[in-house]
Design an enzyme around this catalytic site. Structure first.
Site, PDB file in Angstrom:
ATOM      1  CB  THR A 194      39.045 -45.705 -20.422  1.00  0.00           C
ATOM      2  OG1 THR A 194      38.615 -44.370 -20.250  1.00  0.00           O
ATOM      3  CG2 THR A 194      40.008 -46.089 -19.313  1.00  0.00           C
ATOM      4  CB  THR A 245      36.265 -49.073 -19.033  1.00  0.00           C
ATOM      5  OG1 THR A 245      36.012 -47.889 -19.799  1.00  0.00           O
ATOM      6  CG2 THR A 245      35.331 -50.171 -19.508  1.00  0.00           C
TER       7      THR A 245
HETATM    8  N1  ASP Z   1      36.737 -44.804 -16.073  1.00  0.00           N
HETATM    9  C1  ASP Z   1      37.062 -43.556 -16.707  1.00  0.00           C
HETATM   10  C2  ASP Z   1      36.890 -42.444 -15.715  1.00  0.00           C
HETATM   11  O1  ASP Z   1      35.928 -42.435 -14.980  1.00  0.00           O
HETATM   12  C3  ASP Z   1      36.248 -43.244 -17.909  1.00  0.00           C
HETATM   13  C4  ASP Z   1      36.043 -44.322 -18.940  1.00  0.00           C
HETATM   14  O2  ASP Z   1      36.310 -45.510 -18.723  1.00  0.00           O
HETATM   15  O3  ASP Z   1      35.575 -43.989 -20.017  1.00  0.00           O
HETATM   16  O4  ASP Z   1      37.696 -41.539 -15.720  1.00  0.00           O
END
Ligand code: ASP
Length: 335
Positions: A194, A245
């Site tokens: 992300t 993230t």
């Molecule tokens: N924060 C993102 C979510 O929960 C996922 C990620 O950072 O990989 O959608």
């Protein structure tokens, strides 16, 4: 980046699909205003800067090029995020993102500018560059969030092309997952991608953006922190910016990026603010933090940066004074 196979799982019971609750409890109320230390930029010393989650050198370079040629931080973060959205090999952003449990790739994104404007799209299908759609929501509609079919229709009306976002590789991974089809969201400690990106332009203005396909094999309709203001991203041009993230449910429950910026407002450095925001998560009663990852990045108005995560394996890319480096984040769980 070498991707190690270090996958952790958490049970559905550890997840609360509740939107951000007002749990930040941060200082900074009126009676404490006298303690706030304004973050004054060093005069005549404004250098373009980009910081982005994970190992994202190409995206950071694209943003840096915009800044070095005199472009705005807003243009820079949009350009940077678009690189990962178009990268089919990145299975957590844009085309190639891993689908939900029913096989639908749904994307979330948001953007914030230096004037405190915000735009977001949630759970969008068939459109790759959701960061640009989020910017359109911010600039060309009276709203701040569009979701689902409405967001997709809006994108198409603005000239965005529909395309199938489920690549062969992601379809194969989903089919393998379906064999057991366990709804235990896989919380990959080290291998998210992300992208949350923060930039300072030559005028010293800060903007930020965040784009993701969210958790792999999530429930249909699930939205994480990434497109939520104060969750996956927050910018205050007087103070700085932050992005998150990791397990979005946990970021949302502490309004993480907003918390980081508010902590900087109270005088903490970006590094201290990221560490405190992680402590808020791990010190909650019955926190299941050993089984999920959260990472924060932050920048303040002086161009100082910080990053911190619960587990090892989080990193971020930083562009400053001509150099673009991947920095391994410090982390909480050392044993
Ligand atoms: N924060 C993102 C979510 O929960 C996922 C990620 O950072 O990989 O959608």
């Amino acid at each position: 980046m070498k991707r190690r196979n270090f996958i952790k799982k958490t049970s559905i019971s550890s997840l609360s699909l509740v939107a951000a609750s007002a749990m930040i409890g941060c200082k900074g109320s009126d009676d404490e205003k006298s303690e706030e230390k304004p973050i004054v930029p060093l005069k005549n010393n404004i250098k373009p800067l980009v910081i982005a989650t994970w190992n994202t050198p190409t995206a950071v370079n694209a943003a840096a090029e915009v800044l070095e040629s005199g472009g705005s931080a807003l243009d820079a973060v949009e350009a940077g995020c678009k690189i990962e959205e178009a990268n089919a090999k990145n299975q957590t952003v844009g085309i190639g993102g891993l689908p939900d449990r029913d096989g639908n790739v749904t994307l979330d994104a948001c953007i914030m500018d230096d004037k405190g404007n915000y735009g977001a799209v949630l759970c969008v299908e068939n459109i790759k560059h959701v960061i640009s759609v989020a910017r359109k929501v911010m600039e060309d509609t009276p709203h701040v969030i569009l979701a689902g079919r409405g967001a997709e229709q809006f994108a198409v009306s603005q000239g965005f092309e529909r395309e199938d976002l489920l690549t062969e590789a992601s379809k194969k991974a989903w089919e393998e997952w379906k064999v057991k089809s366990e709804y235990k969201p896989i919380i990959n400690i080290e291998n998210h991608d992300t992208i949350g990106m923060l930039a300072i332009d030559k005028e010293g203005n800060i903007s930020g953006a965040c784009t993701t396909s969210g958790l792999a094999y999530k429930m249909r309709g699930r939205v994480g922190d990434s497109p939520v203001i104060g969750g996956g991203l927050f910018i205050d041009n007087e103070i700085g910016g932050a992005a998150a993230t990791g397990l979005g449910e946990e970021v949302l429950k502490t309004v993480g990026s907003f918390l980081v910026v508010e902590l900087m407002r109270q005088g903490k450095s970006p590094q201290e603010a990221c560490e405190e925001a992680i402590k808020r998560i791990v010190s909650k009663p019955n926190s299941n933090y050993k089984n999920f990852q959260v990472g924060y990045i932050a920048v303040n108005k002086r161009g100082e940066i910080g990053g911190y995560s619960i587990h090892e394996w989080f990193s971020y890319n930083v562009y400053k004074e001509g150099a673009n480096k991947n920095i391994k984040s410090d982390y909480y769980l050392k044993t």
